[in-house]
Motif scaffolding. Structure first.
Motif, PDB file in Angstrom:
ATOM      1  N   THR B  16       0.852  -1.185   0.000  1.00 47.23           N
ATOM      2  CA  THR B  16       0.000   0.000   0.000  1.00 47.23           C
ATOM      3  C   THR B  16       0.890   1.237   0.000  1.00 47.23           C
ATOM      4  OG1 THR B  16      -1.841   1.127   1.094  1.00 47.23           O
ATOM      5  CG2 THR B  16      -0.168   0.152   2.518  1.00 47.23           C
ATOM      6  N   PHE B  25       2.261  -0.811  12.144  1.00 45.76           N
ATOM      7  CA  PHE B  25       1.226  -1.715  12.642  1.00 45.76           C
ATOM      8  C   PHE B  25      -0.177  -1.202  12.352  1.00 45.76           C
ATOM      9  CE2 PHE B  25       5.034  -2.564  15.153  1.00 45.76           C
ATOM     10  CZ  PHE B  25       5.166  -3.926  14.928  1.00 45.76           C
ATOM     11  N   ASP B  26      -0.322   0.109  12.256  1.00 46.46           N
ATOM     12  CA  ASP B  26      -1.638   0.656  11.921  1.00 46.46           C
ATOM     13  C   ASP B  26      -1.973   0.449  10.456  1.00 46.46           C
ATOM     14  OD1 ASP B  26      -2.026   1.498  14.465  1.00 46.46           O
ATOM     15  OD2 ASP B  26      -1.461   3.580  14.128  1.00 46.46           O
ATOM     16  N   MET B  27      -0.973   0.216   9.633  1.00 47.07           N
ATOM     17  CA  MET B  27      -1.214   0.072   8.196  1.00 47.07           C
ATOM     18  C   MET B  27      -1.230  -1.387   7.749  1.00 47.07           C
ATOM     19  SD  MET B  27      -1.837   3.107   7.515  1.00 47.07           S
ATOM     20  CE  MET B  27      -2.075   3.015   5.746  1.00 47.07           C
ATOM     21  N   GLY B  28      -1.460  -2.261   8.688  1.00 47.44           N
ATOM     22  CA  GLY B  28      -1.598  -3.671   8.341  1.00 47.44           C
ATOM     23  C   GLY B  28      -0.379  -4.512   8.658  1.00 47.44           C
ATOM     24  N   THR B  30       2.183  -6.788  10.631  1.00 45.15           N
ATOM     25  CA  THR B  30       2.100  -7.758  11.717  1.00 45.15           C
ATOM     26  C   THR B  30       3.506  -7.983  12.267  1.00 45.15           C
ATOM     27  OG1 THR B  30       2.486  -9.623  10.244  1.00 45.15           O
ATOM     28  CG2 THR B  30       0.202  -8.937  10.554  1.00 45.15           C
ATOM     29  N   SER B  31       3.567  -8.668  13.388  1.00 46.92           N
ATOM     30  CA  SER B  31       4.867  -8.978  13.973  1.00 46.92           C
ATOM     31  C   SER B  31       5.699  -9.832  13.025  1.00 46.92           C
ATOM     32  CB  SER B  31       4.687  -9.708  15.301  1.00 46.92           C
ATOM     33  OG  SER B  31       3.914  -8.939  16.175  1.00 46.92           O
ATOM     34  N   VAL B  32       5.036 -10.776  12.377  1.00 47.53           N
ATOM     35  CA  VAL B  32       5.748 -11.649  11.438  1.00 47.53           C
ATOM     36  C   VAL B  32       6.281 -10.832  10.261  1.00 47.53           C
ATOM     37  CG1 VAL B  32       5.491 -13.617   9.886  1.00 47.53           C
ATOM     38  CG2 VAL B  32       4.401 -13.659  12.131  1.00 47.53           C
ATOM     39  N   LEU B  35       9.368  -9.008  11.126  1.00 43.43           N
ATOM     40  CA  LEU B  35      10.594  -9.805  11.027  1.00 43.43           C
ATOM     41  C   LEU B  35      11.145  -9.761   9.603  1.00 43.43           C
ATOM     42  CD1 LEU B  35       9.681 -12.966  13.182  1.00 43.43           C
ATOM     43  CD2 LEU B  35      11.174 -11.049  13.813  1.00 43.43           C
ATOM     44  N   LEU B  51      13.452  -6.703  16.750  1.00 38.71           N
ATOM     45  CA  LEU B  51      12.009  -6.535  16.580  1.00 38.71           C
ATOM     46  C   LEU B  51      11.468  -5.409  17.467  1.00 38.71           C
ATOM     47  CD1 LEU B  51       9.377  -7.425  15.334  1.00 38.71           C
ATOM     48  CD2 LEU B  51       9.280  -9.317  16.963  1.00 38.71           C
ATOM     49  N   ILE B  52      11.993  -5.336  18.664  1.00 42.32           N
ATOM     50  CA  ILE B  52      11.496  -4.301  19.581  1.00 42.32           C
ATOM     51  C   ILE B  52      11.792  -2.896  19.028  1.00 42.32           C
ATOM     52  CG2 ILE B  52      13.573  -4.147  21.022  1.00 42.32           C
ATOM     53  CD1 ILE B  52       9.987  -4.207  22.374  1.00 42.32           C
ATOM     54  N   VAL B  55       8.896  -1.886  16.989  1.00 48.22           N
ATOM     55  CA  VAL B  55       7.758  -1.563  17.856  1.00 48.22           C
ATOM     56  C   VAL B  55       7.928  -0.167  18.449  1.00 48.22           C
ATOM     57  CG1 VAL B  55       6.462  -2.291  19.892  1.00 48.22           C
ATOM     58  CG2 VAL B  55       7.464  -3.996  18.394  1.00 48.22           C
ATOM     59  N   GLU B  56       9.153   0.143  18.818  1.00 47.16           N
ATOM     60  CA  GLU B  56       9.390   1.445  19.453  1.00 47.16           C
ATOM     61  C   GLU B  56       9.560   2.577  18.441  1.00 47.16           C
ATOM     62  OE1 GLU B  56      11.373   0.561  23.708  1.00 47.16           O
ATOM     63  OE2 GLU B  56      12.745   0.317  22.017  1.00 47.16           O
TER      64      GLU B  56
END
Lengths: 531, 81
Positions: B16, B25-28, B30-32, B35, B51-52, B55-56
């Motif tokens: 997109t 994360f708001d745009m779809g 995922t955690s996977v 990675l 990964l963190i 997230v941060e």
């Protein structure tokens, strides 16, 4: 004078460890958890080695820190893992793992509390009635005779569900004797040769077995999944608008997420009965938008637009309910319905509600996930959100007659709509849909903000109208499906949100005996597995 | 790397349009998928993140700035982060 409560001594600082049982469908993702734990405790993730679906989660957990796979059907192995981790507390954000987490917290970390019958909704309802918190009658269903006796006693409609169900799977609303006959026939066929409504449990803590198909995989109609344990029946809770002044976009049900830091929720009995509770067992009240026919969730709203007195009533009933079932430490999601007699408990979950941590983060400065972890460690919770704006989660559902998606707008087009700050799920042309998939059959999920409730409502309506216009559907015969019934109900200009199939389309099958949710619960948490 | 370059990487993974201030994360995301994003960042720019960190620093702008700092730090200490 307030009684002095027992307070579980929470620990802070380096070397504090919390074991988190992780499974698909948790209301906090491992990444959310890692962030929530920062500076509070070191998370150790434990996943079920029997569940192949948890493999991607395991990789994510490993990337975030310590992760281990253990057979969740082997309590001794789980306990050994908890002890080896040197855990100060054990918690989970996955509904099916709440009972196991409570046992491991007691036996592995020495916390003497939280004696809740997780995975036994029938026992919880019984405890609520005994404590005078609920007026909903219920009964176990060992056989069809018991079902008929219950129907004779309470009348129609009523609800039948598994005692250890979650995400509204295998939940039926029986509106008339014909529905009951249909249900009995289906249930008898499913368990031919076996006891009515009984099946082997597959793990500790009420964990349902993998043979339960997810609604999103096509078994949401109730025709493919087996009952995981016993069945029970309970009265249908008849709702009413939470307040006469409530706008039509606010449903007659909502939730209270209550935080307990090792204090019984009824331990403080201040003169007014509420003030002390507010300080020691804070509650977050969340409202919902009206269900799409028949029982599909369409959205969540924060802060709740409910009047203050109604919010206080929700919180008070939720705390009394938690005290009645024995909850003492952690974060709990209590779903409630506004009725003529006051808020009535729909059900209680042993973790925060799905999407709520994110919703609250977007609307305020508060961190529900972090507070939930702090509670698990026995700290006194602090939940005093300073609201920055109003936020809604929009969950778009296909019309009842739709069977296939034929067109979708681009994510960019959705993201450009007023107030939209996130589009985290969008169906694709060709995707199969069916109202029987329940809430998981959604075709779009968006996050919308507004400066106030009036603006949020306007934007919510604008987004849903756009989705109704731009997501194309076809029925089973390939004919286009357009349906604005739910939109009209949302705007308050239509009848109750009961969708009407497009002209010429076959009516929804079995529109009366619906193997779906009769009332709200937390199906949305299942969607969290996507993240 | 710039916020724009990182946004292009986000956009490719999320399929997109992405602005530098959009939340992964708001745009779809995922955690996977995060990675995979980390693997792409390391392959493209040679910077190893965790990964963190995504997230941060969930937006292209924030993550690019963080990755640039991490890359400089790794260079000055003579090794990958």
């Amino acid at each position: 004078m307030a009684q002095r409560p027992h307070v579980w001594p929470g620990r802070r600082g380096d070397g504090v460890r919390v074991v988190v049982l992780v499974g698909p469908g948790g209301s906090l993702t491992p990444t959310d958890l890692a962030l929530a734990c920062k500076g509070l405790a070191e998370p150790r993730f434990l996943l079920d080695s029997r569940d192949p679906a948890s493999e991607p989660l395991y990789e994510v957990c490993r990337a975030l820190g310590s992760a281990e796979r253990v057979d969740f059907a082997d309590p001794a192995a789980c306990l050994a893992a908890v002890r080896e981790a040197g855990a100060d507390a054990v918690t989970t954000f996955t509904e099916q793992l709440c009972a196991l987490a409570a046992v491991l917290d007691r036996e592995g970390c020495g916390y003497d509390g939280n004696h809740v019958a997780w995975g036994r909704k029938d026992l919880q309802r019984h405890a609520l009635r005994r404590a005078g918190v609920s007026g909903v009658r219920s009964a176990p269903l060992p056989d069809a005779g018991a079902l008929r006796a219950f129907a004779a006693e309470v009348g129609f409609p009523f609800v039948v569900k598994p005692v250890d169900g979650f995400a509204s799977r295998d939940t039926w609303q029986l509106n008339a004797p014909a529905d009951m006959d249909e249900f009995i026939e289906a249930e008898t066929a499913r368990h031919s040769g076996g006891d009515f409504g009984r099946d082997a449990r597959t793990g500790p803590g009420g964990e349902a077995g993998a043979r339960h198909g997810s609604a999103g995989q096509g078994s949401g109609g109730g025709g493919a999944g087996g009952w995981s344990q016993g069945l029970y029946a309970e009265e249908f809770i008849a709702g009413r608008p939470a307040a006469a002044s409530m706008p039509s976009w606010v449903a007659d049900y909502g939730s209270a997420d209550v935080l307990l830091g090792g204090v019984r929720p009824d331990a403080y009995t201040g003169p007014d009965g509420h003030a002390a509770h507010d300080a020691h067992a804070p509650a977050l009240i969340t409202s919902r938008s009206p269900l799409a026919w028949p029982f599909r969730e369409t959205g969540m709203i924060l802060p709740s637009p409910l009047p203050e007195d109604e919010q206080r009533a929700y919180a008070a009933v939720a705390r009394r309910a938690l005290a009645a079932v024995g909850a003492t430490k952690g974060a709990f999601h209590v779903e409630l319905k506004s009725t003529a007699a006051g808020p009535e408990v729909i059900e209680i979950n042993g973790r925060i509600g799905g999407f709520l941590a994110r919703l609250l983060r977007l609307a305020s400065d508060a961190d529900l996930g972090r507070q939930a972890v702090a509670c698990a460690l026995g700290h006194t919770p602090v939940l005093e959100p300073r609201w920055r704006r109003c936020v809604a989660l929009v969950v778009h559902q296909p019309p009842p007659a739709a069977r296939r998606v034929t067109a979708v707008p681009t994510r960019a087009a959705l993201a450009a709509l007023p107030g939209v700050i996130g589009v985290d799920m969008l169906a694709a042309p060709g995707d199969q849909v069916h109202w029987r998939y329940g809430t998981l059959g959604m075709t779009a999920r968006l996050w919308v903000v507004g400066d106030d409730h009036a603006q949020l409502r306007e934007r919510f309506a604008g987004v849903t109208e756009f989705l109704v216009d731009r997501i194309g559907y076809a029925d089973g015969a390939g004919r286009p499906v357009r349906d604005r019934t739910w939109l009209e109900a949302l705007a308050g200009s239509g009848p109750a949100p009961r969708a009407v199939p497009a002209p010429g389309a076959p009516p929804p099958a079995s529109a009366t005996a619906v193997p779906a949710r009769p009332v709200a619960d937390d199906q949305t948490t299942v969607m969290e597995a996507e993240r | 790397m710039t916020g724009g370059e990182m946004a292009e990487l986000f956009a490719r993974l999320l399929e997109t349009d992405i602005e530098p201030e959009d939340n992964f994360f708001d745009m779809g995301g995922t955690s996977v998928l995060a990675l995979r994003l980390l693997a792409e960042i390391e392959r493209t720019w040679g910077t190893a993140l965790e990964l963190i960190d995504v997230v941060e620093h969930p937006t292209p702008e924030l993550l690019a700035a963080y990755a640039a700092r991490a890359g400089e730090q790794a260079d000055s200490t003579g090794g990958a982060r």
